[in-house]
Design an enzyme around this catalytic site. Sequence first.
Site, PDB file in Angstrom:
ATOM      1  N   CYS A  49       0.772  -1.194  -0.036  1.00 16.08           N
ATOM      2  CA  CYS A  49       0.113   0.151   0.264  1.00 16.08           C
ATOM      3  C   CYS A  49       0.993   1.183   0.058  1.00 16.08           C
ATOM      4  CB  CYS A  49      -1.018  -0.114   1.226  1.00 16.08           C
ATOM      5  SG  CYS A  49      -1.940   1.413   1.392  1.00 16.08           S
ATOM      6  N   CYS A 101      -0.486   4.330   2.111  1.00 16.43           N
ATOM      7  CA  CYS A 101      -0.422   4.137   3.465  1.00 16.43           C
ATOM      8  C   CYS A 101       1.228   4.266   3.900  1.00 16.43           C
ATOM      9  CB  CYS A 101      -0.590   2.726   3.960  1.00 16.43           C
ATOM     10  SG  CYS A 101      -1.970   1.690   3.249  1.00 16.43           S
ATOM     11  N   ASP A 102       2.200   3.862   3.024  1.00 12.87           N
ATOM     12  CA  ASP A 102       3.564   3.795   3.602  1.00 12.87           C
ATOM     13  C   ASP A 102       4.499   4.481   2.712  1.00 12.87           C
ATOM     14  OD1 ASP A 102       2.988   1.803   5.633  1.00 12.87           O
ATOM     15  OD2 ASP A 102       3.287   0.193   4.328  1.00 12.87           O
TER      16      ASP A 102
END
Length: 313
Positions: A134, A137-138
């Site tokens: 992701c 997300c990261d």
Amino acid sequence: MNKSFDTVILGGGPAGLSAAIYSCRGACSTAVIDTCIMGGQPTNYLELENYPGFSKIGGFELMEKFEAHANMFGVQQLAMQEIEFIDLKSTPKIIKTKEHTIEAKTVIIATGAKPMKLNIPGENEFIGRGVSYCAVCDAAFYKDKVVSVVGGGNSALEEANYLTRFAKKVYLIHRRDSFRADKIVQERVLANPKIELICDTIVEKIMGQELVNGLMLKNVKTEAISVLPVDGIFPYIGITPNVEYISGQLNQDAGGFILTDETMQTSLNGVFAVGDVRKTPLRQVITAAADGAVGAVYAAKYLETLSQVPQEV
Ligand code: NAP
């Protein structure tokens, strides 16, 4: 707690929430069950620019609108519920979670899909320490670092572009030399000076100590092996359906995607499948939403057949 509904929708992504809107408007008592919060896969997309009516909108924001819309028509939300047991053949159909036993006259499956894994040494070992599925997300963890993305579809190319907002360099590693991503997405990648393509190449091994520090690569044409120093790897090599819990009760294709007809009816009467979880030629938010509408309308038609009392002769 025991609960009973006309229609129970499994999964609260675009397909499930769209089905909920149509089902509630069809005057069917309706619940949506999700293992997580509502919203599904698009909550991880930074931006969408192909959902009609919104030239650019955040994935999370769009799904908040879907959820609010379904709530407006009175759907019952059962979030954070893992399905422990499901009997799709019984009448009514039975769904058990840790907290609830739910009876449903009809079920719409909209549990979507999850990222596929490379299944190579180091992948599981370094999840959260350099392996991520992701980018949204990261990506911020990779500010001014060197990262790699694997794959040649829309996801890989879009996320490679997104990662360049943070990383100083992004290697896009693909096993062929042509891409299946949309042309407009390919053009953006080719024009991005921070992205370097590594084609005809597969990743054989993810290496590191505490954190990922490199990849062992193999050129599939020359068979040459090389080591590429990177701080992270984002595999985007496709998706696999979330269907484990139905344990073979429905007909599926070789990849596990549920087979339906054009009304979203599965191999079992009164069970419908919509969105990414079913075998479909296109997986987009708009096609998932359209599937949800069709499935809910035909689920309501199925409910009508249940209430028809046979005439005595
Ligand atoms: P995808 O379109 O199936 O592409 C998967 C890519 O990974 C392909 O290029 C494939 O290579 C490669 N691949 C598969 N297995 C591999 C392996 N073991 N090792 C190395 N490479 C491998 O998957 P996706 O990009 O995740 O997209 C899934 C669906 O969502 C698609 O329908 C896509 O269009 C849609 N999507 C749409 C949008 C959008 O419209 N904004 C955004 C994201 C996703 P080959 O090409 O050689 O098969």
